[in-house]
Design an enzyme around this catalytic site. Sequence first.
Site, PDB file in Angstrom:
ATOM      1  N   CYS A 121      12.552-145.540 -37.094  1.00  0.00           N
ATOM      2  CA  CYS A 121      11.281-145.296 -36.410  1.00  0.00           C
ATOM      3  C   CYS A 121      10.482-146.589 -36.278  1.00  0.00           C
ATOM      4  CB  CYS A 121      10.499-144.187 -37.105  1.00  0.00           C
ATOM      5  SG  CYS A 121       9.183-143.502 -36.051  1.00  0.00           S
ATOM      6  N   HIS A 222      14.169-140.094 -37.202  1.00  0.00           N
ATOM      7  CA  HIS A 222      14.155-140.097 -38.665  1.00  0.00           C
ATOM      8  C   HIS A 222      15.420-139.432 -39.215  1.00  0.00           C
ATOM      9  CE1 HIS A 222      10.067-141.558 -39.647  1.00  0.00           C
ATOM     10  NE2 HIS A 222       9.811-141.154 -38.418  1.00  0.00           N
ATOM     11  N   GLU A 224      16.584-139.540 -42.116  1.00  0.00           N
ATOM     12  CA  GLU A 224      16.379-139.017 -43.479  1.00  0.00           C
ATOM     13  C   GLU A 224      15.900-137.572 -43.467  1.00  0.00           C
ATOM     14  OE1 GLU A 224      12.262-140.360 -42.353  1.00  0.00           O
ATOM     15  OE2 GLU A 224      14.320-141.004 -41.957  1.00  0.00           O
TER      16      GLU A 224
END
Length: 249
Positions: A121, A222, A224
């Site tokens: 990001c 993202h 994650e």
Amino acid sequence: MSGSDAGMRPVIGLTTYLQQAQTGVWDVQASFLPAIYIEGVNLGGGTAMLLPPQPAGAAVAERVLDGVDGLIITGGRDVDPQSYGQQRHPATDEPAGPRDEWEFALLAVALRRGMPVLGICRGAQVLNVALGGTLHQHLPDVLGHTRHQQGNAVFSTSAVHTVPGTRLAALIGESSHAQCYHHQAIDRLGDGLIISAQETADGVIEAVELPGEQFVVAVQWHPEERLDDLRLFAGLVQAATSYASERVS
């Protein structure tokens, strides 16, 4: 040696926030990072090391990166638009000068060393700006919608398609459903970067990379937030393992 011994996981350095934070009775300036980033590195086969913002400089960045085998530039506040020659848009965050300077310093050393780098990001935007590119400061002005950042910490799902022949395409295939939370995006590409993924519906640049042997991949989304898909983390860890081995051979 930081990941070069047989059986040891490579050490992945992750940049962190530096801003006001509350915990218990304390309300202080703090360096922190959501634990899900660390979990992504661990599940991908690496050991995480946090790299908090501090007075920047090439010598400091060199010394810090002596202890890691790969670098992740994480998400967070908007990059100061002065660093790419623009005035701040009303929707752009207040500059986080110390963090910007720290990440630019780390990135410069990592790129020069050939160290594997993953941008997430904000990290994609830092990479682009560091290489002379620019950003769209507020996507709703460009696109006419807020789908990429709906607000209230709610991630939106974007369909992205990768560019054939890129490292990213080799890692995740032709397309992916990405978890997005960004109101800015890459405009003019930084020197040497190529587009490796775009949003299917509106064409927003969702990933860039440096072609060649060095692993330098940056995604606007993202990863994650989707730990059922570890391909980006695992790809970085694999590259970091090779980097660590070559460094001591």
